[in-house]
Enzyme design. Structure first.
Site, PDB file in Angstrom:
ATOM      1  N   ASP A  51      34.017 -19.992  25.853  1.00 37.19           N
ATOM      2  CA  ASP A  51      34.079 -18.981  24.791  1.00 37.19           C
ATOM      3  C   ASP A  51      34.272 -17.587  25.403  1.00 37.19           C
ATOM      4  O   ASP A  51      35.033 -16.765  24.904  1.00 37.19           O
ATOM      5  CB  ASP A  51      32.785 -19.035  23.963  1.00 37.19           C
ATOM      6  CG  ASP A  51      32.483 -20.455  23.520  1.00 37.19           C
ATOM      7  OD1 ASP A  51      33.258 -20.999  22.716  1.00 37.19           O
ATOM      8  OD2 ASP A  51      31.495 -21.036  24.003  1.00 37.19           O
ATOM      9  N   HIS A  95      27.334 -22.694  21.213  1.00 33.90           N
ATOM     10  CA  HIS A  95      28.760 -23.027  21.375  1.00 33.90           C
ATOM     11  C   HIS A  95      29.192 -23.713  20.075  1.00 33.90           C
ATOM     12  O   HIS A  95      29.289 -24.933  19.975  1.00 33.90           O
ATOM     13  CB  HIS A  95      28.945 -23.958  22.580  1.00 33.90           C
ATOM     14  CG  HIS A  95      30.352 -24.454  22.721  1.00 33.90           C
ATOM     15  ND1 HIS A  95      31.430 -23.618  22.960  1.00 33.90           N
ATOM     16  CD2 HIS A  95      30.886 -25.706  22.646  1.00 33.90           C
ATOM     17  CE1 HIS A  95      32.539 -24.331  23.025  1.00 33.90           C
ATOM     18  NE2 HIS A  95      32.229 -25.593  22.826  1.00 33.90           N
TER      19      HIS A  95
HETATM   20  P1  NAD Z   1      37.059 -37.753  26.583  1.00 35.51           P
HETATM   21  O1  NAD Z   1      36.810 -38.689  25.448  1.00 35.51           O
HETATM   22  O2  NAD Z   1      38.453 -37.577  27.063  1.00 35.51           O
HETATM   23  O3  NAD Z   1      36.194 -38.196  27.835  1.00 35.51           O
HETATM   24  C1  NAD Z   1      34.829 -38.446  27.725  1.00 35.51           C
HETATM   25  C2  NAD Z   1      34.493 -39.510  28.743  1.00 35.51           C
HETATM   26  O4  NAD Z   1      33.077 -39.656  28.759  1.00 35.51           O
HETATM   27  C3  NAD Z   1      35.079 -40.879  28.411  1.00 35.51           C
HETATM   28  O5  NAD Z   1      35.845 -41.340  29.538  1.00 35.51           O
HETATM   29  C4  NAD Z   1      33.861 -41.765  28.155  1.00 35.51           C
HETATM   30  O6  NAD Z   1      34.040 -43.095  28.624  1.00 35.51           O
HETATM   31  C5  NAD Z   1      32.797 -41.031  28.971  1.00 35.51           C
HETATM   32  N1  NAD Z   1      31.416 -41.277  28.556  1.00 35.51           N
HETATM   33  C6  NAD Z   1      30.922 -41.421  27.315  1.00 35.51           C
HETATM   34  N2  NAD Z   1      29.607 -41.657  27.365  1.00 35.51           N
HETATM   35  C7  NAD Z   1      29.233 -41.622  28.661  1.00 35.51           C
HETATM   36  C8  NAD Z   1      28.015 -41.798  29.350  1.00 35.51           C
HETATM   37  N3  NAD Z   1      26.893 -42.069  28.690  1.00 35.51           N
HETATM   38  N4  NAD Z   1      28.004 -41.703  30.698  1.00 35.51           N
HETATM   39  C9  NAD Z   1      29.135 -41.450  31.366  1.00 35.51           C
HETATM   40  N5  NAD Z   1      30.351 -41.288  30.771  1.00 35.51           N
HETATM   41  C10 NAD Z   1      30.394 -41.371  29.441  1.00 35.51           C
HETATM   42  O7  NAD Z   1      36.405 -36.343  26.176  1.00 35.51           O
HETATM   43  P2  NAD Z   1      36.621 -34.928  26.871  1.00 35.51           P
HETATM   44  O8  NAD Z   1      37.789 -34.244  26.212  1.00 35.51           O
HETATM   45  O9  NAD Z   1      36.599 -35.045  28.328  1.00 35.51           O
HETATM   46  O10 NAD Z   1      35.315 -34.154  26.329  1.00 35.51           O
HETATM   47  C11 NAD Z   1      34.033 -34.523  26.749  1.00 35.51           C
HETATM   48  C12 NAD Z   1      32.970 -33.769  25.954  1.00 35.51           C
HETATM   49  O11 NAD Z   1      33.044 -32.361  26.242  1.00 35.51           O
HETATM   50  C13 NAD Z   1      33.090 -33.871  24.442  1.00 35.51           C
HETATM   51  O12 NAD Z   1      31.795 -34.014  23.865  1.00 35.51           O
HETATM   52  C14 NAD Z   1      33.708 -32.547  24.031  1.00 35.51           C
HETATM   53  O13 NAD Z   1      33.420 -32.216  22.692  1.00 35.51           O
HETATM   54  C15 NAD Z   1      33.004 -31.622  25.008  1.00 35.51           C
HETATM   55  N6  NAD Z   1      33.617 -30.299  25.236  1.00 35.51           N
HETATM   56  C16 NAD Z   1      32.778 -29.237  25.390  1.00 35.51           C
HETATM   57  C17 NAD Z   1      33.295 -27.979  25.666  1.00 35.51           C
HETATM   58  C18 NAD Z   1      32.397 -26.787  25.848  1.00 35.51           C
HETATM   59  O14 NAD Z   1      32.910 -25.676  25.983  1.00 35.51           O
HETATM   60  N7  NAD Z   1      31.084 -26.933  25.860  1.00 35.51           N
HETATM   61  C19 NAD Z   1      34.685 -27.819  25.800  1.00 35.51           C
HETATM   62  C20 NAD Z   1      35.517 -28.924  25.637  1.00 35.51           C
HETATM   63  C21 NAD Z   1      34.968 -30.180  25.350  1.00 35.51           C
HETATM   64  C1  LMR Z   2      35.978 -26.464  22.507  1.00 39.87           C
HETATM   65  O1  LMR Z   2      35.406 -25.417  22.207  1.00 39.87           O
HETATM   66  O2  LMR Z   2      37.215 -26.508  22.733  1.00 39.87           O
HETATM   67  C2  LMR Z   2      35.187 -27.739  22.658  1.00 39.87           C
HETATM   68  O3  LMR Z   2      33.854 -27.533  22.311  1.00 39.87           O
HETATM   69  C3  LMR Z   2      35.786 -28.875  21.918  1.00 39.87           C
HETATM   70  C4  LMR Z   2      35.596 -28.749  20.429  1.00 39.87           C
HETATM   71  O4  LMR Z   2      35.177 -29.721  19.820  1.00 39.87           O
HETATM   72  O5  LMR Z   2      35.888 -27.679  19.883  1.00 39.87           O
END
Ligand code: NAD
Ligand code: LMR
Length: 366
Positions: free
Chosen positions: A159, A187
């Site tokens: 952010d 967030h």
């Molecule tokens: P994705 O689905 O591409 O990958 C997630 C991976 O996590 C998958 O490969 C899945 O098998 C694995 N997984 C699920 N449960 C698990 C566990 N208990 N132990 C180990 N691995 C596990 O998703 P992504 O795009 O990589 O996003 C991951 C997370 O990050 C999501 O919750 C998304 O919303 C979050 N996110 C947060 C922010 C932030 O700024 N805080 C930004 C982007 C995404």
């Molecule tokens: C983001 O801010 O891009 C991540 O938290 C993914 C989402 O669900 O918005």
């Protein structure tokens, strides 16, 4: 050459990790002189995909990549890690809010908190990315009674970077010319991107933008940027999230520039009147591997209303996951001064998980 540090990453075969792991191995996170051991963790069904990622890492022949280990459980994968990046969790799709993920993702973080407590290095630094990131960080931290809550953070740097990028575009400068943006709170769409302390080329940012642009366009756009990306891409942000993880960890471990403020989701100690016991994004500075909340920033009436709205949302989220928050850690999370635990750093050399596993042998991907 320095001793390698152990970095555990969950969700290591997912979209964010596919951008993140290569940056870490290239030295972008821990520095160009710091060898790394990657302890990659996935769910059992994704181990084959994870093998493919490990092969690609190996094929890059990174000079700083000391060892890769693959794990289908966190108890083994967190073993003696110095850093734990908790990325693995379900992402949201179009039409969902991040808090809609609470039910599916929350339990992941109670198990991970317990595993960090039992198996990670005593000095471990933890960054929670999986959504809803603030409340998941609270769950993990509350399930790790032998670690200090100050060892846990959640990702709000994305952010912060988004706000910086948008302000730079608006002012016709580069992101390097912008300093001291603050993201307060969750967030989520209630977060408050605050420009009252920000500067553009060393001059107050608020003097260089229209208040109406700030309030009616900038704030909602930063708040909704995650959804805007999901609507455009069909998938949530991945490359920018990976960059934000690198930036937040790099600042936490290696320090911020003198005088520079960055935003980090950390346990509230009551600063700025924010209720203790929730993970809230604050302005911080870092040095010697520690962060400190920047005190004394002026919070006017407009800002106070925004801070209260995001604080209330986090308290509400906390209420929803109450059953995952053990009572024994309630006090340590509301009275940070009793948490002065600091451990001895255990270094590589035989203290990590076995390198002979069903997925790897002699550091070769099977
Ligand atoms: P994705 O689905 O591409 O990958 C997630 C991976 O996590 C998958 O490969 C899945 O098998 C694995 N997984 C699920 N449960 C698990 C566990 N208990 N132990 C180990 N691995 C596990 O998703 P992504 O795009 O990589 O996003 C991951 C997370 O990050 C999501 O919750 C998304 O919303 C979050 N996110 C947060 C922010 C932030 O700024 N805080 C930004 C982007 C995404
Ligand atoms: C983001 O801010 O891009 C991540 O938290 C993914 C989402 O669900 O918005």
């Amino acid at each position: 050459m320095r001793r390698p540090v152990r970095i555990a990453v969950t969700g290591a075969a997912g979209a964010i990790s596919y951008n993140l792991l290569f940056k870490i191995a290239a030295g972008e996170m821990m520095g160009k002189d710091q060898p790394v051991i990657l302890q990659l963790i996935e769910i059992p069904d994704a181990m084959n995909a994870l093998r493919g990622v490990a092969m690609e890492l190996e094929d890059c022949a990174y000079p700083l990549l000391h060892t890769i280990t693959l794990h289908d459980n966190v108890e083994e994968g967190f073993s003696n890690c110095h850093y734990a990046l908790l990325v693995g969790a379900r992402p949201r799709g179009p039409g969902m809010e991040r808090r809609d993920l609470m039910e599916v993702n929350a339990e992941i973080f109670s198990r991970q908190g317990k595993a960090l407590n039992d198996f990670a290095n005593r000095d471990v630094k933890v960054l929670v990315t999986g959504n809803p990131a603030n409340t998941n960080a609270l769950i993990a931290s509350r399930n790790a009674p032998d670690l200090s809550p100050s060892q846990f953070t959640c990702l709000t740097r994305l952010d912060h970077n988004r706000a910086k990028g948008m302000l730079a575009s608006q002012c016709g400068v580069t992101a390097r010319d912008i300093k001291n943006i603050v993201i307060w709170g969750n967030h989520s769409p209630t977060q408050y991107p605050d420009l009252h302390h920000a500067t553009v080329f060393g001059q107050p940012a608020m003097g260089q933008i229209d208040t109406s642009w700030y309030r009616d366009e900038f704030i909602p756009r930063v708040q909704q940027r995650g959804s805007e990306i999901i609507n455009a891409r069909g998938l949530s942000s991945a490359a920018s999230a990976a960059q934000a993880i690198v930036d937040q960890m790099n600042n936490w471990c290696l320090g911020t520039e003198p005088g520079e403020i960055v935003s980090m989701g950390i346990l509230s100690d009551g600063s700025y009147g924010i209720q203790k016991g929730i993970f809230f994004s604050f302005p911080v500075r870092c040095n010697y591997g520690r962060y400190q909340i920047v005190q004394g920033l002026d919070v006017g009436e407009f800002s106070r209303q925004k801070l209260t709205a995001t604080e209330l949302e986090l308290l509400e989220e906390k209420g929803v996951v109450e059953s995952l928050l053990p009572e024994e850690t309630e006090e340590s999370h509301t009275n940070l001064s009793i948490c002065l635990k600091s451990g001895v750093t255990l270094y590589a050399d035989g203290t990590g998980p076995s390198q002979e596993s069903k997925f790897m042998s002699n550091n070769r991907v099977l």
